[in-house]
Design a protein around this motif. Structure first.
Motif, PDB file in Angstrom:
ATOM      1  N   CYS A  34       0.730  -1.189   0.049  1.00  0.00           N
ATOM      2  CA  CYS A  34       0.116   0.123   0.039  1.00  0.00           C
ATOM      3  C   CYS A  34       0.997   1.272   0.170  1.00  0.00           C
ATOM      4  N   ASN A  35       2.264   1.124   0.117  1.00  0.00           N
ATOM      5  CA  ASN A  35       2.991   2.433  -0.068  1.00  0.00           C
ATOM      6  C   ASN A  35       4.164   2.083  -1.040  1.00  0.00           C
ATOM      7  N   GLN A  36       4.214   2.868  -2.107  1.00  0.00           N
ATOM      8  CA  GLN A  36       5.203   2.468  -3.019  1.00  0.00           C
ATOM      9  C   GLN A  36       6.477   2.899  -2.661  1.00  0.00           C
ATOM     10  N   ASP A  37       6.553   3.733  -1.614  1.00  0.00           N
ATOM     11  CA  ASP A  37       7.961   4.030  -1.099  1.00  0.00           C
ATOM     12  C   ASP A  37       8.660   2.996  -0.192  1.00  0.00           C
ATOM     13  N   ALA A  38       7.787   2.376   0.185  1.00  0.00           N
ATOM     14  CA  ALA A  38       8.256   1.410   1.485  1.00  0.00           C
ATOM     15  C   ALA A  38       8.646   0.202   0.814  1.00  0.00           C
ATOM     16  N   ARG A  39       9.869   0.508   0.157  1.00  0.00           N
ATOM     17  CA  ARG A  39      10.674  -0.840  -0.110  1.00  0.00           C
ATOM     18  C   ARG A  39      11.114  -1.427   0.868  1.00  0.00           C
ATOM     19  N   CYS A  40      11.691  -1.025   1.968  1.00  0.00           N
ATOM     20  CA  CYS A  40      12.211  -1.608   3.216  1.00  0.00           C
ATOM     21  C   CYS A  40      11.340  -1.147   4.424  1.00  0.00           C
ATOM     22  N   VAL A  41      10.863  -2.035   5.151  1.00  0.00           N
ATOM     23  CA  VAL A  41      10.270  -1.749   6.367  1.00  0.00           C
ATOM     24  C   VAL A  41      10.742  -2.319   7.643  1.00  0.00           C
ATOM     25  N   MET A  42      11.118  -1.650   8.603  1.00  0.00           N
ATOM     26  CA  MET A  42      11.687  -2.111   9.917  1.00  0.00           C
ATOM     27  C   MET A  42      10.738  -1.496  11.137  1.00  0.00           C
ATOM     28  N   HIS A  43      10.476  -2.888  11.706  1.00  0.00           N
ATOM     29  CA  HIS A  43       9.594  -2.620  13.028  1.00  0.00           C
ATOM     30  C   HIS A  43      10.086  -3.276  14.148  1.00  0.00           C
ATOM     31  N   ALA A  44      10.520  -2.229  15.325  1.00  0.00           N
ATOM     32  CA  ALA A  44      11.094  -2.834  16.535  1.00  0.00           C
ATOM     33  C   ALA A  44      10.621  -2.209  17.653  1.00  0.00           C
ATOM     34  N   HIS A  45      11.074  -2.720  18.847  1.00  0.00           N
ATOM     35  CA  HIS A  45      10.545  -2.015  20.203  1.00  0.00           C
ATOM     36  C   HIS A  45      11.653  -1.589  20.679  1.00  0.00           C
ATOM     37  N   THR A  46      12.255  -0.521  20.166  1.00  0.00           N
ATOM     38  CA  THR A  46      13.336  -0.134  20.674  1.00  0.00           C
ATOM     39  C   THR A  46      13.150   0.693  21.998  1.00  0.00           C
ATOM     40  N   PRO A  47      14.182   0.719  22.899  1.00  0.00           N
ATOM     41  CA  PRO A  47      13.802   1.105  24.486  1.00  0.00           C
ATOM     42  C   PRO A  47      13.252   2.503  24.315  1.00  0.00           C
ATOM     43  N   TYR A  48      13.828   3.369  23.954  1.00  0.00           N
ATOM     44  CA  TYR A  48      13.444   4.880  24.253  1.00  0.00           C
ATOM     45  C   TYR A  48      12.422   5.309  23.332  1.00  0.00           C
ATOM     46  N   ALA A  49      12.435   5.029  22.026  1.00  0.00           N
ATOM     47  CA  ALA A  49      11.116   5.228  20.985  1.00  0.00           C
ATOM     48  C   ALA A  49      10.119   4.591  21.543  1.00  0.00           C
ATOM     49  N   THR A  50      10.120   3.571  22.189  1.00  0.00           N
ATOM     50  CA  THR A  50       9.032   2.698  22.419  1.00  0.00           C
ATOM     51  C   THR A  50       8.446   3.294  23.793  1.00  0.00           C
TER      52      THR A  50
END
Length: 297
Positions: free
Chosen positions: A144-160
């Protein structure tokens, strides 16, 4: 019903631009409804015959390095979380989404261990099982997103952790923060464990044209046209959130940067962002190759 048919509506049209080894290959995916089944036609324009094999191998290597590098930065969580990348299928028929096999640790990922998942959510390359939530979320975002060739999902400590606050806003209080001015989308409506394909479509809608999604009460997503860009965004978003959370822990008022300077800095970052991201990723690639050459296996 297949994952793809649930993800895409009757009128949706998605494009994915691939850039393996500097070459550009454009795929346009059009859902063609046959009864209740959504099927896809894939038109590929490759620079030379057989390039799909080299492109697939190159993409696998890039993503394997990203898994290893983020693990080095301690931004992984057990055997959870996922990084994905769209690339030509090794067979030459269409494209696949590369993703880690369920249960593999990020420090163990190699080029050949990655799975290739087709547009129906089925594993067509590699050995192992793709985790259900990974396929649901990532495939929805890619299609659904033509620019999203690479997608990264993580539960990083500070951003989460920032996403756990009633107001999860990334404040413009540090130089690095200004890089993300107007680039972060927020999803305050936590929907529970992501085991339904509709969640991928919903997240793609929330993300919109931005490249970072703050998944409140959950984690973060970064997306980019290259592995290097998504990787660099993930690392520096975590740094920006770290500075903010540490400063907030003092209980004192934050000294935010004036709007005009925020906008100025943001434009400066945009000017050499891709080059800087490539240099960052290539430096980590050299470290990984030196210490763990098996990543190429």
């Amino acid at each position: 019903m297949s994952i793809a048919s649930k993800l895409l509506s009757r009128r949706s049209v998605c494009s994915v631009t691939l850039m393996p080894n500097g070459a550009v290959t454009t795929y346009r995916l059009r859902p063609i409804l046959l009864g209740q089944i959504a099927r896809f036609s894939c038109e590929a324009r490759s620079p030379d015959p057989g390039s799909h094999v080299q492109a697939n191998r190159a993409a696998r290597f890039e993503l394997a390095v990203a898994y290893r590098a983020l693990e080095r930065y301690k931004l992984h969580e057990g055997v959870c979380n996922h990084l994905s990348l769209m690339c030509p299928a090794a067979s030459g028929r269409g494209q696949v989404m590369l993703i880690i096999p369920h249960g593999q640790h990020w420090s163990q990922v190699t080029r050949s261990s990655l799975l290739g998942v087709d547009e129906h959510g089925q594993v067509v390359e590699g050995n192992g099982q793709a985790e259900t939530s990974a396929v649901s979320i990532h495939l929805g975002l890619h299609l659904c997103n033509q620019d999203a060739r690479c997608v990264m999902h993580a539960h990083t400590p500070y951003a989460t952790s920032l996403g756990l606050l009633k107001d999860p806003s990334l404040l413009m209080c540090h130089q690095i923060s200004t890089r993300f001015h107007n680039r972060v989308a927020y999803d305050p409506g936590y929907q529970g464990m992501a085991y339904e394909v509709e969640e991928g479509r919903r997240l793609a809608s929330v993300l919109g044209s931005k490249d970072i999604l703050m998944m409140c009460n959950h984690g973060i997503i970064t997306s980019g046209r290259s592995v290097a860009m998504a990787f660099d965004l993930m690392y520096y978003l975590e740094r920006a959130c770290m500075f903010q959370m540490i400063a907030m822990a003092t209980g004192k008022q934050l000294n935010t940067i004036p709007d005009d300077m925020v906008k100025y800095n943001c434009e400066v970052f945009k000017g050499d962002e891709e080059d800087y991201a490539n240099k960052h990723f290539n430096a980590m690639k050299d470290i990984i190759l030196n210490d763990s050459p098996d990543v190429k296996n």
